[in-house]
Motif scaffolding. Structure first.
Motif, PDB file in Angstrom:
ATOM      1  N   ARG A  46     -28.293  28.928   9.096  1.00 24.47           N
ATOM      2  CA  ARG A  46     -28.157  27.653   8.384  1.00 24.47           C
ATOM      3  C   ARG A  46     -27.272  27.831   7.148  1.00 24.47           C
ATOM      4  NH1 ARG A  46     -33.099  26.373   8.792  1.00 24.47           N
ATOM      5  NH2 ARG A  46     -33.823  27.507   6.970  1.00 24.47           N
ATOM      6  N   MET A  76     -23.648  28.259   8.127  1.00 25.26           N
ATOM      7  CA  MET A  76     -23.046  26.978   8.503  1.00 25.26           C
ATOM      8  C   MET A  76     -22.740  26.147   7.268  1.00 25.26           C
ATOM      9  SD  MET A  76     -25.236  26.024  11.935  1.00 25.26           S
ATOM     10  CE  MET A  76     -24.657  24.343  11.960  1.00 25.26           C
ATOM     11  N   GLU A  77     -23.661  26.148   6.300  1.00 28.69           N
ATOM     12  CA  GLU A  77     -23.430  25.405   5.060  1.00 28.69           C
ATOM     13  C   GLU A  77     -22.238  25.978   4.309  1.00 28.69           C
ATOM     14  OE1 GLU A  77     -27.154  25.742   3.022  1.00 28.69           O
ATOM     15  OE2 GLU A  77     -28.177  24.315   4.348  1.00 28.69           O
ATOM     16  N   ASP A  78     -22.152  27.316   4.262  1.00 32.32           N
ATOM     17  CA  ASP A  78     -21.029  27.965   3.571  1.00 32.32           C
ATOM     18  C   ASP A  78     -19.708  27.676   4.272  1.00 32.32           C
ATOM     19  OD1 ASP A  78     -22.794  28.952   1.705  1.00 32.32           O
ATOM     20  OD2 ASP A  78     -22.795  31.009   2.469  1.00 32.32           O
ATOM     21  N   GLN A  79     -19.727  27.715   5.624  1.00 32.97           N
ATOM     22  CA  GLN A  79     -18.497  27.421   6.368  1.00 32.97           C
ATOM     23  C   GLN A  79     -18.070  25.977   6.145  1.00 32.97           C
ATOM     24  OE1 GLN A  79     -19.302  28.562  10.436  1.00 32.97           O
ATOM     25  NE2 GLN A  79     -18.264  30.522  10.152  1.00 32.97           N
ATOM     26  N   ARG A  80     -19.044  25.072   6.118  1.00 32.76           N
ATOM     27  CA  ARG A  80     -18.713  23.663   5.878  1.00 32.76           C
ATOM     28  C   ARG A  80     -18.136  23.490   4.477  1.00 32.76           C
ATOM     29  NH1 ARG A  80     -19.144  18.380   6.318  1.00 32.76           N
ATOM     30  NH2 ARG A  80     -20.432  17.100   4.968  1.00 32.76           N
ATOM     31  N   ALA A  81     -18.746  24.145   3.484  1.00 33.76           N
ATOM     32  CA  ALA A  81     -18.241  24.049   2.107  1.00 33.76           C
ATOM     33  C   ALA A  81     -16.836  24.636   2.012  1.00 33.76           C
ATOM     34  CB  ALA A  81     -19.188  24.777   1.146  1.00 33.76           C
ATOM     35  N   TYR A 117     -14.653  24.866   4.493  1.00 33.45           N
ATOM     36  CA  TYR A 117     -13.754  23.953   5.199  1.00 33.45           C
ATOM     37  C   TYR A 117     -13.389  22.763   4.309  1.00 33.45           C
ATOM     38  CZ  TYR A 117     -12.117  20.474   8.506  1.00 33.45           C
ATOM     39  OH  TYR A 117     -11.378  19.516   9.132  1.00 33.45           O
ATOM     40  N   LEU A 118     -14.406  22.183   3.656  1.00 33.97           N
ATOM     41  CA  LEU A 118     -14.144  21.037   2.783  1.00 33.97           C
ATOM     42  C   LEU A 118     -13.253  21.434   1.614  1.00 33.97           C
ATOM     43  CD1 LEU A 118     -17.675  19.352   2.748  1.00 33.97           C
ATOM     44  CD2 LEU A 118     -15.620  18.563   3.943  1.00 33.97           C
ATOM     45  N   ARG A 119     -13.508  22.619   1.048  1.00 35.46           N
ATOM     46  CA  ARG A 119     -12.677  23.078  -0.075  1.00 35.46           C
ATOM     47  C   ARG A 119     -11.256  23.359   0.385  1.00 35.46           C
ATOM     48  NH1 ARG A 119     -10.400  22.421  -4.393  1.00 35.46           N
ATOM     49  NH2 ARG A 119      -9.838  24.254  -5.587  1.00 35.46           N
ATOM     50  N   GLU A 159      -9.720  21.883   2.859  1.00 32.91           N
ATOM     51  CA  GLU A 159      -9.077  20.580   3.040  1.00 32.91           C
ATOM     52  C   GLU A 159      -8.674  19.975   1.696  1.00 32.91           C
ATOM     53  OE1 GLU A 159      -8.315  18.991   6.048  1.00 32.91           O
ATOM     54  OE2 GLU A 159      -8.738  21.044   6.696  1.00 32.91           O
ATOM     55  N   GLU A 180     -13.652  30.288  13.571  1.00 39.04           N
ATOM     56  CA  GLU A 180     -13.088  29.049  14.091  1.00 39.04           C
ATOM     57  C   GLU A 180     -12.474  29.312  15.443  1.00 39.04           C
ATOM     58  OE1 GLU A 180     -11.830  26.244  10.418  1.00 39.04           O
ATOM     59  OE2 GLU A 180     -10.346  27.651  11.110  1.00 39.04           O
TER      60      GLU A 180
END
Length: 201
Positions: free
Chosen positions: A70, A73-78, A80-82, A84, A201
């Motif tokens: 979990r 996944m949160e770190d990867q999402r953060a 990815y958002l950063r 972008e 990815e």
């Protein structure tokens, strides 16, 4: 009578000795049974404890694994958002710099270079259609003069940042030298260029 008393005493003594031996044997057997029962109970407790510890260890590992997954996944999402956000910020700055560049005389020279490169990729094309931004119409005569005797027709392109697109209907070829196209290509490689790609990815 003394003989009878003697016999009775020996008989009683024998009976007491036998009773005492039987009692001792019963005590010994009870102690052995008790020891065996305690050993068996101890083994059961040990086995139950091992089973319990194994179950708990498996549960804790599974729970920890879910927590790690979990968090990853949160770190990867953060990330990815950063990434972008950084790409947007970078390309906003690039657009501003390109926009400032297109207002300088150096932009006219760059258009001439782009046209020369495009014409090299359209060998033998007599009529070449050149697309420009609406605000680059002032460069048409300069570009026509730099076309080395080829006939150019100009029309307005749909790109916004600058550059040009050259097309030869006769050859069926199109050369996209617009800054918009270059920016799209660059944005696709942004993460690789800046070391921000995600390994999973």
């Amino acid at each position: 009578m003394p003989d009878m008393t003697d016999k009775l005493g020996r008989f009683t003594a024998k009976m007491l000795a036998e009773a005492s031996a039987e009692a001792q044997q019963a005590v010994d057997q009870a102690q052995q049974e008790r020891a065996a029962a305690l050993h068996k109970a101890g083994e059961q407790v040990r086995l139950e404890t091992q089973r319990y510890l194994s179950r708990e260890l498996a549960r804790v590992k599974a729970e920890a694994g879910r927590g790690v997954s979990r968090r990853m996944m949160e770190d990867q999402r953060a990330l990815y958002l950063r990434r972008e956000e950084m790409a947007r910020e970078t390309f906003d700055q690039v657009r501003e710099k390109v926009e400032a560049f297109t207002r300088t005389p150096a932009y006219g020279r760059r258009l001439e270079q782009l046209l020369a490169e495009a014409l090299e990729q359209l060998p033998g094309a007599e009529d070449v259609e050149v697309e420009l931004r609406p605000e680059d119409g002032t460069w048409q005569s300069r570009l026509a003069a730099a076309a080395e005797g080829r006939k150019l027709t100009f029309r307005m392109g749909s790109f916004r940042m600058g550059g040009l697109v050259a097309r030869s209907a006769g050859l069926g070829l199109r050369v996209d030298s617009s800054f918009d196209s270059a920016a799209r290509d660059l944005s696709g490689h942004f993460a690789e260029l800046f070391g921000l790609s995600l390994s999973d990815e």
